[in-house]
Motif scaffolding. Structure first.
Motif, PDB file in Angstrom:
ATOM      1  N   GLN A  13       0.838  -1.205   0.000  1.00 51.13           N
ATOM      2  CA  GLN A  13       0.000   0.000   0.000  1.00 51.13           C
ATOM      3  C   GLN A  13       0.877   1.261   0.000  1.00 51.13           C
ATOM      4  O   GLN A  13       0.634   2.184  -0.771  1.00 51.13           O
ATOM      5  N   GLU A  17       1.093   3.997  -3.013  1.00 47.03           N
ATOM      6  CA  GLU A  17       0.753   5.398  -2.741  1.00 47.03           C
ATOM      7  C   GLU A  17       1.881   6.347  -3.125  1.00 47.03           C
ATOM      8  O   GLU A  17       1.632   7.509  -3.445  1.00 47.03           O
ATOM      9  N   HIS A  18       3.124   5.873  -3.095  1.00 46.77           N
ATOM     10  CA  HIS A  18       4.269   6.749  -3.328  1.00 46.77           C
ATOM     11  C   HIS A  18       4.829   6.666  -4.748  1.00 46.77           C
ATOM     12  O   HIS A  18       5.851   7.298  -5.037  1.00 46.77           O
TER      13      HIS A  18
END
Length: 176
Positions: A13, A17-18
């Protein structure tokens, strides 16, 4: 779910997200998009290979950017003879500046989310429809029972309100 599965899920996750941030960070150090894509893939491989070293709750962005910077260095040292690249000192300066900007933009994004939550429900609905869901102004006007012009005016007023709220929030936190 076992602790290992939970750690893996959390890591995936965070990595997901990055991705955009990592790409922009790498691309700021390597101008050619194809090269930046290649380095991002190498960075992802290293992050995945080394994810057990990441401590849950620590700063994933800082860790991932450090790995990315090392991959940029490795890439540029391999390519130095073939094409011009930034020297190490220049890359370090760009890297430091990008990290500072990233923290600033994260603060702005956090402030924006808080300011959106402070909006009255009807105005928050306009924001959600237009910016989170990507609905057209015409569609919003039909759903809200308003004219297209009224929706444009409402969105302009909301953007001004949010801009002022974000600036005030950051100013109070000493970041503005």
């Amino acid at each position: 779910m076992s602790e290992t599965d939970q750690d893996t899920t959390e890591f995936i996750q965070l990595l997901t997200e990055h991705q955009r941030l990592l790409f922009h960070y790498i691309h700021s150090l390597i101008p050619a998009r194809n090269d930046a894509d290649e380095v991002l893939q190498e960075t992802n491989l290293v992050l995945w290979r080394e994810y057990h070293q990441f401590e849950s709750g620590s700063n994933f962005r800082a860790w991932a950017c450090t790995v990315a910077l090392n991959q940029v260095r490795a890439f540029t040292s391999k390519k130095r003879a073939k094409r011009p690249c930034f020297d190490t000192e220049t890359m370090m300066l760009i890297s430091e500046r990008q990290e500072h900007r990233s923290v600033y933009f994260d603060s702005r994004l956090d402030a924006l989310e808080n300011c959106i939550q402070k909006l009255p429900p009807r105005k928050r609905a306009f924001v959600d429809q237009r910016y989170r869901l990507g609905c057209s102004v015409e569609s919003i006007a039909n759903q809200m029972g308003s004219s297209v012009e009224a929706v444009y005016k409402m969105l302009r007023r909301i953007r001004t309100t949010l801009h002022d709220c974000v600036d005030q929030t950051l100013s109070q936190e000493g970041l503005g």
